[in-house]
Structure formats: C-alpha cells, structure tokens
Design an enzyme around this catalytic site. Structure first.
Site, short mmCIF file in Angstrom:
data_model
loop_
_atom_site.label_atom_id
_atom_site.label_comp_id
_atom_site.label_asym_id
_atom_site.label_seq_id
_atom_site.Cartn_x
_atom_site.Cartn_y
_atom_site.Cartn_z
N GLU A 1 0.35 19.07 0.05
CA GLU A 1 -0.61 18.29 -0.94
C GLU A 1 -1.97 18.63 -1.11
O GLU A 1 -2.67 18.97 -0.25
CB GLU A 1 -0.22 16.55 -0.50
CG GLU A 1 1.29 16.25 -0.66
CD GLU A 1 1.12 14.90 0.11
OE1 GLU A 1 2.18 14.26 -0.22
OE2 GLU A 1 0.28 14.42 1.03
N ASP B 1 4.93 6.40 4.99
CA ASP B 1 3.83 7.04 4.28
C ASP B 1 4.40 8.00 3.26
O ASP B 1 3.45 8.81 2.59
CB ASP B 1 2.81 7.57 5.04
CG ASP B 1 3.20 8.56 5.95
OD1 ASP B 1 4.55 8.76 5.88
OD2 ASP B 1 2.65 9.21 6.81
#
Lengths: 353, 353
Positions: free
Chosen positions: A64, A235
């Site tokens: 990411e 998460d």
C-alpha cells in the site's frame, strides 16, 4: 565521483539510526511526543488532503501507498502486509516513508518506518484512550502479544498512566517474549492463560491479534459497561476481532470513516452506522465518553495523517544529531535544463579520477 | 551499531551511481536496451495492474505516485512537476523509484529516477517511432531544447537510425546547450531560428517544450502528410503543444487511454475520439502506420509501466557491479514478532560499543 549539491541530498534515517534516535530521546518520551504531534495534526484535520490508501493486492498480501498533504508538506508511506511472511522469518509488515516540500516537490526526509509505525500506532491508541477511557484507568488487558504488544503497553503507561497490564496470547511464547521486553520498565505485568482471565478488572481492553480472518477475540458477554476498547488488530477487509454485538453497545470512534468502513471492525456494520471522527473529539467539536457506563471503542486501522505526523516529528528530531545520513537521491545539475551536461561531465570526472 | 540481516538491506542506486552505470553500459546502448525492456513489458500489457497516477496538486506544481505491478514485482515512482522550480535553480522534475517483491512485500531496489526517467522517456519515444515513423526516416526536428532534448536525439539515433537533428527553442541558450552536449556524438545537428525552419525536411517532429499552458508549438499548416509527430511536452491537464486541427488529421497512438485523455494532447478532443493503444501495435494486434501519407502521432504522457520496465532493467544491470550500496531500510528482527526486543537489544549493543 562528483559531489552532489546540497539540494540533491535527502536526509535518510536507517533502521539502525531510528533505533539510536529512539534511545537518544527515550522510548516513552518519544511515544508521548508522537501522540502530541498526532493530536496537533488531527486538530487541523480539515487542512489535510485525505484519501483512502492505495492498495495493490495479491494472493499473499498487500502493498500500500498512503499519501497525504497539509499544503506545505507532502508525506507518504510504503507499507506491506503479508501474514505468511513470519513462516519464512520475514516481517509481516515493513514500511518506509518520505516527506517532501509541496512548494518545490523536493523530498526532505526518507526514513525507515517499520519501527516508526509501531511507535505511532501505539501512540495513536494511547492518544485516543487519553480522550475516551474511563477516568482513573490503571489496568489494561492486551490480547495478542505480537510485535505491537509492548509498544501498546509502554504508550499507555507514558500517555494514559496505565500501570498494570494483563497479557494473553494463544501462543505462550509470544507472551513470554512480551514479559521479557517489559521487565523492569515500571509496569506490573501479569501473564494470563485466557482472554477471559486477561480482561478481569481491566479498564481498557486492547485487541491486537494478527490472524487475517473474521475472528471473535472478544465475545459480547466479555465486555461490561464502563470500559474502553482499543481494537487494533481488525485493520483490513476480512479481518476483525470483535463480536458484532459489542459494536452495537459501543460509542464508536474512528480515524477516517471512508477507510475505517472498509478496513475496521465497522466493516461488520451497515455503511451508515453512526461513528464519531476522533479529530472532532480532539478538537472539542464532538463528545467523547458521555458517561461512566459507556463502552467507548477506538476502531483503529491506521491513517496517513498519523504517518505524516510521525515523519514531521522525525524530521525535527534528527536536526543537529548524527542519526541520519545524506542520500544522493536527486539529480541536481547546475543548470536545471542541462541534465545531459551533468551526465556527460560525470564521465569526464570519472576518467580524471 | 548492530549489523542488519541481508533481508533488511535494499540496494540503492544514487544519482552518482546511476551516472556511472550509464557510462559503464554506454548511453546509446542503455537507451536501446531500455526500449527493448519497455517493448517486452508492453507486449504483456494485460498482465499488469494499471491505474492512473495518483496526484497531489498545489498552486505551484504536482507530486505524483505512479504504481504498477505484474503480479511478481511491484514498482512505483515518486515524481514532482514544478515549472517554477527552474527560477530558483531547482529541477522542474525530480524522481525516485522503488521495486518490490509482490510475494513478500519486501523492496528489492530503490533508485534515483530523475536521470532514469529522462532515459526511459526518450527510449519510449524512439520505441514508438520505430513502429510508427515513415520508413527510412533520417531527420528529426526537436522543438524545445530543455533537459529532455538531447536524450530524445540520442535515443532516436540509437533506436531509429536518425542521423540529422534540427533544433529550435525560443531561448537560444537552450539550443546552444544542446549543441554542446551533442557535439561529437555522430549526429548532424542544425540550430534553427524558428520552429518553421526546424521542421523543414524533417521526417519526425518532436515537441518537448516546458510551458504549462495550452500552447501551439505546431500549427496546422506546419504539418504535411507522411510525418511522425512525437508530442512529448503536452503531458498534464492544461498543457498541450499541438493545434487541435493536427489531431483530427492524425492517427493517434497513446500509452494508457484513461490517463492520456486527461493529460495528453487528446485532452483537446472528445472523450470518445478514436485512439490506438501502443501496446497493441507492439503486440501486432492493432495496425500502426497504414500508408506513407499518414500522419502518425505518439501522444506521450509517460506511464507507470515504462518506469516499471526501467526499474526492472536497472535491478538486473547493477548485479555484480559496484554501482549501488545496500541501504538499511527495513527492520528485520530475528523473531518477526520481537520488534521491541530488537529495539531494546540495540540499546545494549550501543552501550557496549
């Protein structure tokens, strides 16, 4: 070798330098200062460009990029998440980050962020709890004793005044590791043999497990009134830790709703389920805990502004220290249009050298 | 100082190392090999994750992240564009890039990309022209003699057999700089006093100006049949170089349509105006030039896969050379869950040292 101009040099903080910086500042002091830096940036939330992280998914994990900017500085973090990495002796999560000057686009800091992310994640959790946890909280249960566990414990000690922690992990070796690392740091640490035992008498319940699945680390009957839940491990899509019923009994606080609804515990809820943005609590424009019997829940997923705050903090902290080196990252010819001339002259100087 | 494990080390190519690598390989050979690397990746276009670049705009410029992945490797480039930078002696564009292993998320290369981008941009232009320009092209006009000009000239020499270049810039100093850098490199170079003069007898018209506005570097009457236009400078919203009428007379070839329609010359056209994707020409599934009288136009904006190809090329090229250093970028504790233990032990070793 030609000598690059100072404009071409970017301060770089290696893992080794980051560790030395932490010890130089002091671990608990750095956690407190990171919490303050995050709080200051969250209070000016509307001044940031915010976007959900940009993921590249594969069967084995995700890479990411998390960018943000306040109009003066631009920061981004590169971070991967590969749960299968531990089996081959690699970190599940590694990260590095960069800060740049918005006015000219030149990077001003490159730094490792594996350690820095561990610090800012713990600082963020404790910062949220400073605003939300019941008054006089002293005892925290930590379920999941992996890499983040001790950072959470020390952040809650430094920032919230927690002095007792009760640890549980399905793998006793993880708990032993945490006990070892927390020894002699002023915390009363108890190793527990079940999650149920860990939460006994705890004012704050921290869940920070690593399994990438819909798990039930806390079931509904384990959570009584008047506690604060610090849910760190849920998460990413498909990874949660709390029974849905707990969410319906809680006041839920999140970082950035568009991201939290995809990644957090609240992925279990309807997309319009009411949540409060933490920055509004910090800024005083939204209430936090409203009664001693409230269950408050920080549904932590980690947001780019926290990394930005950490990058900004590190940039200031390394000034005048030896905890960085200058990296020759940017081409900087004397005449900006003469990139080829710089390249050709470097050949001449190499031949002369 | 603790010694990081090899897993924690990321090869880093500085600006100085990149220049030495270019001279080691040879500038024209490297341009040719980069073109081949890009062509090979474009031919397997469907295997890439493609996304338009992720920009952070400000009044003064833009900072962009350009990620892509082929499922085995992940690459991204950080690049800024700040036209006002030259006034303060800074580069308009600087860049660096990173390549990572998709299977575990660990970076495998960090490199400067200001020079590398200049090389890959020129290689991409010449690669497109190798497929599109009229047969037997020998003469190229280059309008705009800034940082990219000489890279274009040498790439077209190495890749397309161009042996005459005709240069024009509104600033004669830029043209003099290009003449100086191209001297003795086997090109017949003519400095011209107008764009009109530069295009006389040219088979290929390259526009590579820097002004961030809708400009008309080539007007309709300047472009006759049977030429190839290599439009490099129109590469962001509000920045174009060609009269719209030229576009209507041309066969238009682009990298990635969703990005080119925002950033390229074709931002002047309707969103459904027909364009051909270059990868299909390279793969043989779409026609390129169809007659000697065609005007072919490569509407270059620069795409993430070109950077990916360049990163992959550099990763291979530095193997066994001294043109990189290992950077301690990733925390890598012996036990992946024991990040705190690594941090605490580093303090002990610092005290012992």
């Amino acid at each position: 070798m030609t000598t690059p101009s100072t404009k071409a040099l970017v301060p770089f903080v290696s893992v080794d330098d980051m560790m030395r910086l932490v010890h130089h500042i002091g671990l608990e002091r750095m956690l407190s200062e990171l919490a303050d830096a995050i709080e200051a940036d969250f209070k000016r939330w509307p001044s940031f460009d915010k976007t959900p992280r940009i993921p590249a998914h594969s069967d084995l994990g995700v890479i990411e990029l998390m960018p943000t900017s306040d109009g003066e500085l631009y920061g981004f973090k590169y971070v991967n998440g590969h749960p299968s990495n531990t089996a081959s002796g690699l970190q599940t999560v590694t990260a590095f980050g960069l800060l740049a000057d918005v006015a000219n686009g030149y990077p001003v800091l490159l730094t490792e962020m594996t350690i820095l992310t561990a610090l800012r994640t713990a600082a963020m959790s404790a910062l949220a709890a400073r605003h939300l946890a019941p008054e006089g909280s002293r005892t925290m249960a930590v379920i999941g004793n992996g890499a983040q566990c001790e950072f959470q414990c020390l952040a809650f000690k430094a920032i919230c005044g927690i002095d007792k922690v009760r640890l549980f992990d399905t793998d006793p070796a993880a708990t032993r590791k945490a006990l070892r690392n927390l020894a002699g740091r002023g915390l009363d640490v108890t190793a527990c043999t079940s999650a149920q035992e860990a939460i006994e008498g705890a004012d704050i319940l921290t869940t920070v497990t690593a399994d990438k699945r819909y798990a039930t680390i806390l079931s509904d009957n384990m959570v009584g009134p008047g506690v604060h839940i610090n849910a760190v491990g849920g998460d990413c899509p498909g990874k949660t830790e709390l029974a849905e019923a707990i969410l319906h009994r809680s006041r839920i606080f999140v970082e950035f709703p568009p991201q939290s609804r995809i990644e957090g515990e609240i992925q279990q809820l309807a997309p319009d389920h009411p949540v409060t943005e933490l920055w509004e609590v910090f800024a005083g424009t939204a209430p936090g805990r409203q009664s001693a019997r409230d269950i408050t829940l920080f549904d932590s997923v980690g947001f780019a502004i926290e990394d930005f705050s950490a990058l900004r903090y590190v940039r200031e902290a390394i000034r005048g220290t030896a905890y960085y080196v200058d990296l020759d990252l940017l081409a900087d010819p004397d005449d900006p249009r003469d990139l080829m001339g710089m390249l050709l002259r470097s050949q001449t100087s190499a031949k002369l050298a």
